[in-house]
Design a protein around this motif. Structure first.
Motif, PDB file in Angstrom:
ATOM      1  N   GLU A   1      61.260  52.642  56.485  1.00  0.00           N
ATOM      2  CA  GLU A   1      61.699  53.341  57.550  1.00  0.00           C
ATOM      3  C   GLU A   1      60.876  53.551  59.476  1.00  0.00           C
ATOM      4  O   GLU A   1      59.902  52.247  58.566  1.00  0.00           O
ATOM      5  N   GLN A   2      61.246  53.591  59.929  1.00  0.00           N
ATOM      6  CA  GLN A   2      61.117  52.984  61.776  1.00  0.00           C
ATOM      7  C   GLN A   2      61.066  52.044  61.583  1.00  0.00           C
ATOM      8  O   GLN A   2      60.305  50.630  62.049  1.00  0.00           O
ATOM      9  N   HIS A   3      62.197  50.758  60.965  1.00  0.00           N
ATOM     10  CA  HIS A   3      62.396  49.542  60.790  1.00  0.00           C
ATOM     11  C   HIS A   3      60.897  49.179  60.330  1.00  0.00           C
ATOM     12  O   HIS A   3      60.780  47.945  60.862  1.00  0.00           O
TER      13      HIS A   3
ATOM     14  N   ASP B   1      61.102  67.739  56.828  1.00  0.00           N
ATOM     15  CA  ASP B   1      61.055  68.693  57.951  1.00  0.00           C
ATOM     16  C   ASP B   1      61.878  68.235  59.192  1.00  0.00           C
ATOM     17  O   ASP B   1      61.790  69.030  60.719  1.00  0.00           O
ATOM     18  N   GLY B   2      62.869  67.325  59.408  1.00  0.00           N
ATOM     19  CA  GLY B   2      63.474  66.785  60.207  1.00  0.00           C
ATOM     20  C   GLY B   2      62.832  65.957  61.202  1.00  0.00           C
ATOM     21  O   GLY B   2      63.203  65.722  62.269  1.00  0.00           O
ATOM     22  N   THR B   3      61.312  65.612  61.393  1.00  0.00           N
ATOM     23  CA  THR B   3      61.660  64.531  62.216  1.00  0.00           C
ATOM     24  C   THR B   3      62.038  63.043  61.988  1.00  0.00           C
ATOM     25  O   THR B   3      62.318  62.341  62.906  1.00  0.00           O
ATOM     26  N   LEU B   4      62.258  62.952  61.183  1.00  0.00           N
ATOM     27  CA  LEU B   4      63.136  61.702  60.302  1.00  0.00           C
ATOM     28  C   LEU B   4      64.322  62.369  60.037  1.00  0.00           C
ATOM     29  O   LEU B   4      64.564  62.882  59.565  1.00  0.00           O
TER      30      LEU B   4
ATOM     31  N   TYR C   1      65.362  55.354  58.079  1.00  0.00           N
ATOM     32  CA  TYR C   1      65.241  56.183  58.633  1.00  0.00           C
ATOM     33  C   TYR C   1      64.459  56.749  59.720  1.00  0.00           C
ATOM     34  O   TYR C   1      63.307  56.273  59.634  1.00  0.00           O
ATOM     35  N   VAL C   2      64.768  57.221  61.259  1.00  0.00           N
ATOM     36  CA  VAL C   2      63.729  57.238  62.904  1.00  0.00           C
ATOM     37  C   VAL C   2      64.345  58.917  62.803  1.00  0.00           C
ATOM     38  O   VAL C   2      65.016  59.319  62.313  1.00  0.00           O
TER      39      VAL C   2
END
Length: 182
Positions: free
Chosen positions: A68-70, A110-113, A147-148
């Motif tokens: 998640e987010q590197h 929820d679409g944030t990532l 996933y970002v």
């Protein structure tokens, strides 16, 4: 057809390239989406399809680790499959989000990532495509896919789908209001 002129530069550096997530299977905790295309992204890079394909298809070069987010401390999932579209120079993956990563899974739902992002290092070669300066990125290492929340690839498509009575429907499309009784 785009005309490209190239100039070699000794520019080898870490990078992150992002693309929109296309499908989320909530029951299986699976995410499918484009990982890379040979399109100019917001960072001015074009990922070379041939070198990227070699890394994505060889488990010795990329074992399928998802983050998640590197964040190197967040092992959030694993690749299930890779699909390479040679005609369109597009690579897509399907991955499973670990049950040990419930916060990441909620952010995907929820679409944030909503993007995939590749992290690694490579050699950049200056190029001009259709009169625009860019750098073609030749992978030399693929460290992980994340996933970002903010993607760079403008040609990636986003679609969250769900199954209703065995048919895929757009999850963002509201159900029609029932007909009023007369």
């Amino acid at each position: 057809m785009a005309q490209a002129a190239t100039t070699a530069t000794p520019d080898i550096a870490p990078f992150h390239i992002t693309a929109k997530i296309c499908k989320v299977d909530k029951e299986k905790r699976e995410v499918t989406g484009i990982v890379t295309t040979e399109d100019l992204d917001k960072q001015g890079d074009v990922v070379d399809y041939a070198t990227a394909k070699a890394f994505f298809l060889d488990e010795n070069l990329w074992p399928g680790n998802m983050r998640e987010q590197h964040d190197p401390k967040k092992a959030d999932g694993k690749r299930i499959s890779v699909e390479c579209d040679d005609a369109n120079k597009t690579i897509s993956i399907t991955s499973r989000v670990s049950k040990g990563a419930p916060e990441t899974w909620e952010k995907i739902k929820d679409g944030t990532l909503s993007f995939h992002s590749i992290g690694g290092s490579g050699k950049r070669v200056a190029e001009t495509v259709d009169g625009k300066a860019c750098k073609r990125l030749f992978l030399e290492q693929l460290a992980e896919v994340s996933y970002v929340d903010n993607g760079a690839n403008p040609t990636a498509k986003f679609e969250v789908v769900k199954s209703v009575d065995g048919k895929l429907v757009d999850a963002e499309t509201p159900e029609p209001d029932p007909e009023p009784d007369s």
